[in-house]
Design a protein around this motif. Structure first.
Motif, short mmCIF file in Angstrom:
data_model
loop_
_atom_site.label_atom_id
_atom_site.label_comp_id
_atom_site.label_asym_id
_atom_site.label_seq_id
_atom_site.Cartn_x
_atom_site.Cartn_y
_atom_site.Cartn_z
N ALA A 60 0.87 -1.18 0.00
CA ALA A 60 0.00 0.00 0.00
C ALA A 60 0.90 1.22 0.00
N GLY A 61 0.57 2.22 -0.81
CA GLY A 61 1.39 3.41 -0.90
C GLY A 61 1.43 3.94 -2.31
N TYR A 62 2.57 4.50 -2.73
CA TYR A 62 2.71 5.08 -4.06
C TYR A 62 3.95 4.53 -4.74
N ALA A 63 3.82 4.27 -6.05
CA ALA A 63 4.94 3.82 -6.87
C ALA A 63 4.95 4.63 -8.16
N ALA A 64 6.10 5.20 -8.48
CA ALA A 64 6.27 5.97 -9.72
C ALA A 64 7.04 5.13 -10.73
N THR A 65 6.61 5.16 -11.97
CA THR A 65 7.28 4.45 -13.05
C THR A 65 7.36 5.39 -14.27
N MET A 226 -3.93 -2.09 -0.41
CA MET A 226 -3.65 -3.50 -0.12
C MET A 226 -4.95 -4.25 0.11
N ALA A 227 -5.12 -5.37 -0.59
CA ALA A 227 -6.36 -6.12 -0.45
C ALA A 227 -6.10 -7.61 -0.69
N SER A 228 -6.95 -8.42 -0.10
CA SER A 228 -6.95 -9.86 -0.32
C SER A 228 -8.35 -10.27 -0.69
N GLY A 229 -8.57 -10.62 -1.96
CA GLY A 229 -9.93 -10.88 -2.42
C GLY A 229 -10.77 -9.64 -2.29
N SER A 230 -11.91 -9.76 -1.62
CA SER A 230 -12.80 -8.60 -1.45
C SER A 230 -12.50 -7.83 -0.17
N THR A 231 -11.48 -8.24 0.58
CA THR A 231 -11.14 -7.59 1.85
C THR A 231 -10.03 -6.58 1.66
N LYS A 233 -7.18 -4.50 3.11
CA LYS A 233 -6.35 -4.60 4.30
C LYS A 233 -5.75 -3.25 4.70
N ALA A 234 -5.45 -2.39 3.72
CA ALA A 234 -4.89 -1.07 4.02
C ALA A 234 -5.22 -0.13 2.88
N THR A 235 -5.55 1.12 3.23
CA THR A 235 -6.02 2.10 2.26
C THR A 235 -5.04 3.28 2.21
N THR A 236 -4.69 3.68 0.99
CA THR A 236 -3.78 4.79 0.76
C THR A 236 -4.58 6.06 0.46
N SER A 237 -4.23 7.16 1.10
CA SER A 237 -4.92 8.42 0.87
C SER A 237 -4.44 9.07 -0.42
N ALA A 238 -5.14 10.12 -0.82
CA ALA A 238 -4.66 10.96 -1.92
C ALA A 238 -3.39 11.68 -1.49
N LEU A 239 -2.57 12.06 -2.47
CA LEU A 239 -1.39 12.86 -2.19
C LEU A 239 -1.78 14.31 -1.89
N ASN A 244 2.88 14.05 0.31
CA ASN A 244 2.43 13.68 1.65
C ASN A 244 1.19 12.80 1.55
N PHE A 245 1.15 11.72 2.32
CA PHE A 245 0.00 10.82 2.30
C PHE A 245 0.01 9.93 3.53
N THR A 246 -1.08 9.22 3.73
CA THR A 246 -1.18 8.25 4.82
C THR A 246 -1.60 6.90 4.29
N VAL A 247 -1.27 5.87 5.05
CA VAL A 247 -1.77 4.52 4.80
C VAL A 247 -2.48 4.06 6.07
N THR A 248 -3.74 3.68 5.94
CA THR A 248 -4.57 3.31 7.08
C THR A 248 -4.88 1.83 7.07
N TRP A 249 -4.63 1.17 8.21
CA TRP A 249 -4.94 -0.25 8.37
C TRP A 249 -6.45 -0.44 8.37
N ASN A 250 -6.93 -1.46 7.65
CA ASN A 250 -8.35 -1.78 7.65
C ASN A 250 -8.64 -3.18 8.19
N HIS A 251 -7.76 -4.12 7.91
CA HIS A 251 -8.06 -5.52 8.23
C HIS A 251 -6.77 -6.32 8.17
N SER A 252 -6.67 -7.34 9.00
CA SER A 252 -5.50 -8.21 8.97
C SER A 252 -5.63 -9.22 7.85
#
Length: 252
Positions: A60-65, A226-231, A233-239, A244-252
């Motif tokens: 979860a986060g940002y990747a530049a290519t 970050m997700a597993s199937g329909s779950t 797990k972690a959500t990335t905010s807008a920049l 600057n951004f955050t990653v928030t835990w949603n589910h293990s």
């Protein structure tokens, strides 16, 4: 034309022993059998071929290519973890490569749960080689700054805990790497069995994320949840502010 979905495969994880995952961290060269691995997941591609959003099983986060990258930098606050009786893992790092390639040059911090206890430490990794832990103390709430850069075939990985006042700089020489992506990531580490349980971490706050000396937002980076199937797990905010951004835990 509607967007299409492309699936990317995770590179094979080298053999690891799950029972050693609870090894006490801290001694350099004894990072247990955790792996911080390349991106694995689904990618949404716009009609112009630009990646607009990804869902990954481990990142979860940002990747530049889209260009050659010679440096990536960011700061973050070490998240805390809420531990139950189980074992779970979370990593926070910056690096080059890993998005579409089988190598990653990275350094960062860890927040794990082992036997119901929180463990915090830091490391570097030149994947597919195993990670190496630093022995310096890490606590929840510590402020980190980090840069990974390359000149020729020489990679310099610098990690500073500005709260505790220590800096580790590791230099490695390796040829044949693509330097084709730059990322700032919260990750669920892996073992030979696949992606491991994600620790319940407090919101990870990243700031001043940059690549090649520019805010990472200048590169139109891919926002990854970050997700597993329909779950999820972690959500990335807008920049905001380009880096600057955050990653928030949603589910293990």
């Amino acid at each position: 034309m509607s967007a299409t979905i492309r699936v990317t495969a995770m590179s094979a994880v080298a053999a690891a022993v799950l029972s050693s995952l609870a090894a006490v961290p801290g001694a350099a060269g004894t990072a247990g059998q955790l792996r911080l691995t390349p991106l694995a997941g689904h990618r949404i591609i716009s009609p112009d071929g630009r990646v607009t959003h990804s869902t990954s099983s481990n990142w979860a986060g940002y990747a530049a290519t889209g260009t050659t990258f010679t440096s990536v930098s960011a700061s973050w606050v070490q998240p805390s973890v809420s531990c139950g009786s189980g074992t779970a893992y979370s990593s926070f790092w910056i690096g080059l490569d890993g998005d579409g390639s089988s190598s990653v040059e990275q350094t960062g911090s860890e927040a794990d749960c082992s036997g119901g206890r929180a463990q915090y430490y830091s490391w570097y990794e030149m994947y597919p080689a195993y990670p190496v832990n630093y022995s310096n103390a890490v606590s929840a709430g510590d402020h980190f700054t980090s840069t990974v850069s390359v000149s020729g075939h020489t990679y310099t990985l610098t990690l500073s805990d500005t709260t505790k006042g220590w800096t580790k700089t590791t230099t490695k020489t390796q040829s044949g790497l693509s330097n084709a992506s730059a990322e700032i990531i919260a990750e669920a580490p892996s073992s030979s069995t696949g992606v491991l349980p994600l620790a319940h971490f407090s919101t990870a706050s990243f700031s001043n994320a940059s690549a090649n000396g520019q805010p990472i937002g200048n590169f139109g980076p891919d926002k990854i949840n970050m997700a597993s199937g329909s779950t999820t797990k972690a959500t990335t905010s807008a920049l905001s502010g380009g880096g600057n951004f955050t990653v928030t835990w949603n589910h293990s």
